[in-house]
Enzyme design. Structure first.
Site, PDB file in Angstrom:
ATOM      1  N   HIS A  21       0.858  -1.185   0.000  1.00  0.00           N
ATOM      2  CA  HIS A  21       0.000   0.000   0.000  1.00  0.00           C
ATOM      3  C   HIS A  21       0.895   1.236   0.000  1.00  0.00           C
ATOM      4  O   HIS A  21       2.129   1.115  -0.015  1.00  0.00           O
ATOM      5  CB  HIS A  21      -0.993  -0.025   1.164  1.00  0.00           C
ATOM      6  N   HIS A  24       3.902   1.577   2.460  1.00  0.00           N
ATOM      7  CA  HIS A  24       5.132   0.882   2.061  1.00  0.00           C
ATOM      8  C   HIS A  24       5.837   1.669   0.965  1.00  0.00           C
ATOM      9  O   HIS A  24       7.060   1.835   0.968  1.00  0.00           O
ATOM     10  CB  HIS A  24       4.814  -0.512   1.520  1.00  0.00           C
ATOM     11  N   CYS A 130       2.654 -10.982  19.357  1.00  0.00           N
ATOM     12  CA  CYS A 130       1.715 -10.512  18.328  1.00  0.00           C
ATOM     13  C   CYS A 130       2.209 -11.014  16.982  1.00  0.00           C
ATOM     14  O   CYS A 130       3.322 -10.651  16.554  1.00  0.00           O
ATOM     15  CB  CYS A 130       1.621  -8.988  18.313  1.00  0.00           C
ATOM     16  N   CYS A 133       2.755  -8.164  14.366  1.00  0.00           N
ATOM     17  CA  CYS A 133       4.049  -7.473  14.510  1.00  0.00           C
ATOM     18  C   CYS A 133       5.217  -8.465  14.455  1.00  0.00           C
ATOM     19  O   CYS A 133       6.357  -8.048  14.342  1.00  0.00           O
ATOM     20  CB  CYS A 133       4.156  -6.762  15.857  1.00  0.00           C
ATOM     21  N   CYS A 156      -2.966  -6.109  20.995  1.00  0.00           N
ATOM     22  CA  CYS A 156      -1.802  -5.362  20.479  1.00  0.00           C
ATOM     23  C   CYS A 156      -2.263  -3.966  20.087  1.00  0.00           C
ATOM     24  O   CYS A 156      -3.235  -3.811  19.347  1.00  0.00           O
ATOM     25  CB  CYS A 156      -1.222  -6.083  19.262  1.00  0.00           C
ATOM     26  N   HIS A 159      -1.959  -3.543  16.130  1.00  0.00           N
ATOM     27  CA  HIS A 159      -2.868  -4.291  15.244  1.00  0.00           C
ATOM     28  C   HIS A 159      -4.312  -4.342  15.738  1.00  0.00           C
ATOM     29  O   HIS A 159      -5.177  -4.863  15.036  1.00  0.00           O
ATOM     30  CB  HIS A 159      -2.327  -5.703  15.001  1.00  0.00           C
ATOM     31  N   LYS A 306      -3.081   5.343  11.376  1.00  0.00           N
ATOM     32  CA  LYS A 306      -2.040   4.773  10.518  1.00  0.00           C
ATOM     33  C   LYS A 306      -2.723   3.958   9.434  1.00  0.00           C
ATOM     34  O   LYS A 306      -3.527   3.079   9.730  1.00  0.00           O
ATOM     35  CB  LYS A 306      -1.128   3.874  11.348  1.00  0.00           C
ATOM     36  N   LYS A 309      -3.699  -2.125   5.670  1.00  0.00           N
ATOM     37  CA  LYS A 309      -4.651  -3.029   5.019  1.00  0.00           C
ATOM     38  C   LYS A 309      -5.544  -3.686   6.061  1.00  0.00           C
ATOM     39  O   LYS A 309      -6.733  -3.869   5.837  1.00  0.00           O
ATOM     40  CB  LYS A 309      -3.888  -4.126   4.259  1.00  0.00           C
TER      41      LYS A 309
HETATM   42  N1  MSP Z   1       9.141  -7.029   7.637  1.00  0.00           N
HETATM   43  C1  MSP Z   1       9.222  -5.945   8.567  1.00  0.00           C
HETATM   44  C2  MSP Z   1      10.511  -5.154   8.379  1.00  0.00           C
HETATM   45  C3  MSP Z   1      11.751  -5.954   8.487  1.00  0.00           C
HETATM   46  S1  MSP Z   1      13.164  -4.985   8.203  1.00  0.00           S
HETATM   47  C4  MSP Z   1      14.437  -5.960   8.632  1.00  0.00           C
HETATM   48  C5  MSP Z   1       8.026  -5.020   8.383  1.00  0.00           C
HETATM   49  N2  MSP Z   1       7.409  -5.086   7.226  1.00  0.00           N
HETATM   50  S2  MSP Z   1       6.111  -4.279   6.808  1.00  0.00           S
HETATM   51  O1  MSP Z   1       5.815  -4.700   5.478  1.00  0.00           O
HETATM   52  O2  MSP Z   1       5.090  -4.468   7.785  1.00  0.00           O
HETATM   53  O3  MSP Z   1       6.442  -2.764   6.886  1.00  0.00           O
HETATM   54  C6  MSP Z   1       7.474  -2.231   6.137  1.00  0.00           C
HETATM   55  C7  MSP Z   1       7.568  -0.735   6.277  1.00  0.00           C
HETATM   56  O4  MSP Z   1       6.376  -0.101   5.844  1.00  0.00           O
HETATM   57  C8  MSP Z   1       7.825  -0.263   7.689  1.00  0.00           C
HETATM   58  O5  MSP Z   1       8.861   0.702   7.663  1.00  0.00           O
HETATM   59  C9  MSP Z   1       6.552   0.386   8.089  1.00  0.00           C
HETATM   60  O6  MSP Z   1       6.744   1.400   9.006  1.00  0.00           O
HETATM   61  C10 MSP Z   1       6.092   0.932   6.745  1.00  0.00           C
HETATM   62  N3  MSP Z   1       4.691   1.256   6.781  1.00  0.00           N
HETATM   63  C11 MSP Z   1       3.622   0.418   6.898  1.00  0.00           C
HETATM   64  N4  MSP Z   1       2.488   1.166   7.009  1.00  0.00           N
HETATM   65  C12 MSP Z   1       2.811   2.485   6.956  1.00  0.00           C
HETATM   66  C13 MSP Z   1       2.103   3.690   6.969  1.00  0.00           C
HETATM   67  N5  MSP Z   1       0.802   3.733   7.078  1.00  0.00           N
HETATM   68  N6  MSP Z   1       2.823   4.836   6.835  1.00  0.00           N
HETATM   69  C14 MSP Z   1       4.169   4.847   6.666  1.00  0.00           C
HETATM   70  N7  MSP Z   1       4.863   3.738   6.649  1.00  0.00           N
HETATM   71  C15 MSP Z   1       4.220   2.548   6.847  1.00  0.00           C
HETATM   72  O7  MSP Z   1       7.725  -4.253   9.278  1.00  0.00           O
END
Ligand code: MSP
Length: 519
Positions: A21, A24, A130, A133, A156, A159, A306, A309
């Protein structure tokens, strides 16, 4: 360790339980802009991104979809995570998957080294976990609602779902040994964790005292096997964090590792603790240098929360790029949000800024300058003295933008560049080339004005190229500039004589139908 001028930057690796999304994509774009800026500053730059494929979350998602975890990961990587890099124009140098052989082998080697050196022992983990997380939780991290759907459960906070209660024989990393060394690190390298809000939170957390960390799981098996005890798999975060080292040769290619390490990690603030506490402790245990910086950016909020999905507020990057294009996506999120703080996304704000700053601001300026050179000078950029006020501003803006990028203030860099857009638009109005063109006695002055403008938009093409690679490439081509745009330096003011031939330029940021954007 790494050579001067070496710049190794990473994104987090993304869970493949779901599709990307815009949250990311925000992390990816910010990191990519920093990487492109450093590349165009002459640094030996390496941008790593990738996917995090082990752990219970992925295992359960795959099971729910009736396929093996590896088959699920392969599908999501091929159909979602690799394509999104094109959608938002990421120029990554490598893409690591934690199921890559190169990674799995090196993780086992790293673990064995820590085990042999006494940093790991066997114990029992009893507590909360969790799966969303993939994190062991402390009571402080949880809510305990008295009513509602989850009354009586521990929830959590991230989540908004119940956590699980584990009691498992696990291996533990003696993380508590590294509390003092970590506090010393934060003290001696104040820019190790940024911004200050994240740094303060991390220091607070470590000051409370660190516990040892369970680094294996024994109740499921989707992960890298613990080398001395294959009834355990490596805890997914311990595995995932190592990607930053294994991707640049730790455990396989000493030369490459020496050239690249240490890294700059760009992460969301929710995962800063893993990167600024656990990861440096792991590296210290292995006798390796800690990362150069950990920068925790803010969240994209939708409706004040925040975006995610799981809360059904997720927006796919293509929903935006299909309407506004990838350049506008990149520009918008990095200019509208202070990097390091949360920012709210709305279609209205995106449309308004697109129209004002890109279509009417930069885009219109570029079109007018090219059109005037076509019309008044038969498409040849005059080679004339440029107005000193604009020349000085170009230098000033370049220096300010470069300095801002050096402190991760991407929004400030963009604000600086916008000063040049505004000044050039004001200059067009003030100088009124269409009036000068009517008076043959002003021919020399018109040359100066058009030379100044052509050079000004050329400077904008260069400075904006890390952020908007597509529009700037079109502008560059229309200006008839020789040499590749991506080879132009952004760290010193661009300086070229005129003499080139311009060619027609279609609008860089065409009008969009706002209705379609909102639907
Ligand atoms: N797999 C772990 C990271 C491992 S790094 C060794 C993870 N993955 S994630 O897919 O959940 O998230 C990846 C990144 O996307 C994180 O930096 C997270 O903060 C970012 N984001 C997810 N949702 C977000 C927002 N709504 N806004 C900004 N960044 C966001 O965590």
């Amino acid at each position: 360790m790494s050579q001067p001028g070496s710049f190794y930057i990473t994104t987090p690796i993304f869970y493949v339980n779901d599709v990307p999304h815009i949250g990311h994509a925000y992390t990816e774009v910010a990191t990519d802009v920093l990487a492109r800026w450093h590349r165009q500053s002459g640094d030996d730059t390496w941008l790593l991104t990738g996917t995090d494929e082990h752990g219970q979350k992925i295992e359960r998602t795959a099971a729910a979809n009736g396929v093996s975890p590896k088959a699920w990961a392969d599908k999501l990587v091929a159909e979602a995570w690799l394509p999104v890099l094109d959608t938002i124009d990421i120029a990554n140098d490598d893409f690591i998957r934690t199921t890559d052989e190169r990674h799995e082998t090196a993780v086992a080697k790293f673990l064995q080294q820590l085990y042999d050196e006494g940093h790991i022992y066997e114990g029992v983990y009893e507590g909360y976990y969790c799966v969303g997380c993939e994190e062991y939780k402390q009571p402080d991290d949880l809510e305990h609602p008295e009513d509602g759907e989850f009354a009586g459960h521990f929830i959590c906070k991230i989540h908004s779902r119940p956590v699980e209660i584990l009691k498992e024989k696990n291996y533990f990393f003696r993380m508590s040994d590294f509390g003092d060394a970590l506090l010393k690190l934060y003290d001696e390298q104040p820019d190790f964790v940024q911004p200050d809000s994240v740094r303060n939170e991390i220091i607070q957390f470590v000051k409370q005292g660190l516990e040892d960390l369970s680094i294996s799981r024994s109740s499921f098996d989707w992960g890298i096997k613990v080398p001395w005890d294959p009834t355990h798999v490596v805890y997914v975060w311990f595995d995932a964090l190592l990607n930053y080292a294994t991707a640049v040769g730790w455990g396989s290619d000493t030369e490459q590792f020496r050239r690249r390490w240490p890294a700059v990690h760009i992460v969301g603030k929710d995962i800063a603790r893993f990167h600024a506490v656990i990861w440096p402790a792991m590296l210290m245990a292995a006798g390796l240098p800690v990362p150069a910086h950990v920068f925790g950016h803010g969240w994209l909020l939708v409706g004040g929360e925040k975006m995610s999905k799981s809360k059904l507020t997720g927006i796919a990057p293509a929903q935006i790029t299909d309407v506004f294009g990838s350049d506008a996506f990149r520009y918008y999120f990095l200019s509208a949000i202070t990097f390091g703080q949360d920012g709210s996304f709305s279609w209205e704000d995106l449309s308004a800024r697109y129209q004002a700053e890109l279509a009417n601001g930069f885009g219109n300026l570029a079109s007018r300058v090219i059109a005037m050179i076509e019309k008044y000078r038969d498409s040849v950029v005059p080679d004339a003295t440029r107005d000193v006020a604009i020349v000085d501003l170009e230098k000033n803006v370049t220096d300010a933008a470069h300095a801002a990028i050096g402190t991760f203030a991407i929004h400030e860099a963009l604000a600086s560049i916008e000063r040049l857009v505004d000044a050039l638009n004001g200059y067009v109005t003030d100088q009124a080339p269409w009036v000068l063109a009517k008076d043959p006695a002003q021919s020399e002055r018109l040359d100066q004005v058009l030379a100044t403008l052509a050079h000004g938009v050329g400077t904008l093409a260069v400075l904006y190229s890390p952020v908007m690679p597509q529009a700037t490439a079109k502008l560059w081509a229309a200006l008839g500039e020789s040499g590749a745009l991506l080879e132009q330096r952004v760290d010193t003011a661009w300086d070229r004589p005129g003499g080139g031939t311009v060619s027609p330029l279609d609008p860089l940021f065409p009008r969009v139908e706002v209705e379609s954007a909102n639907s």
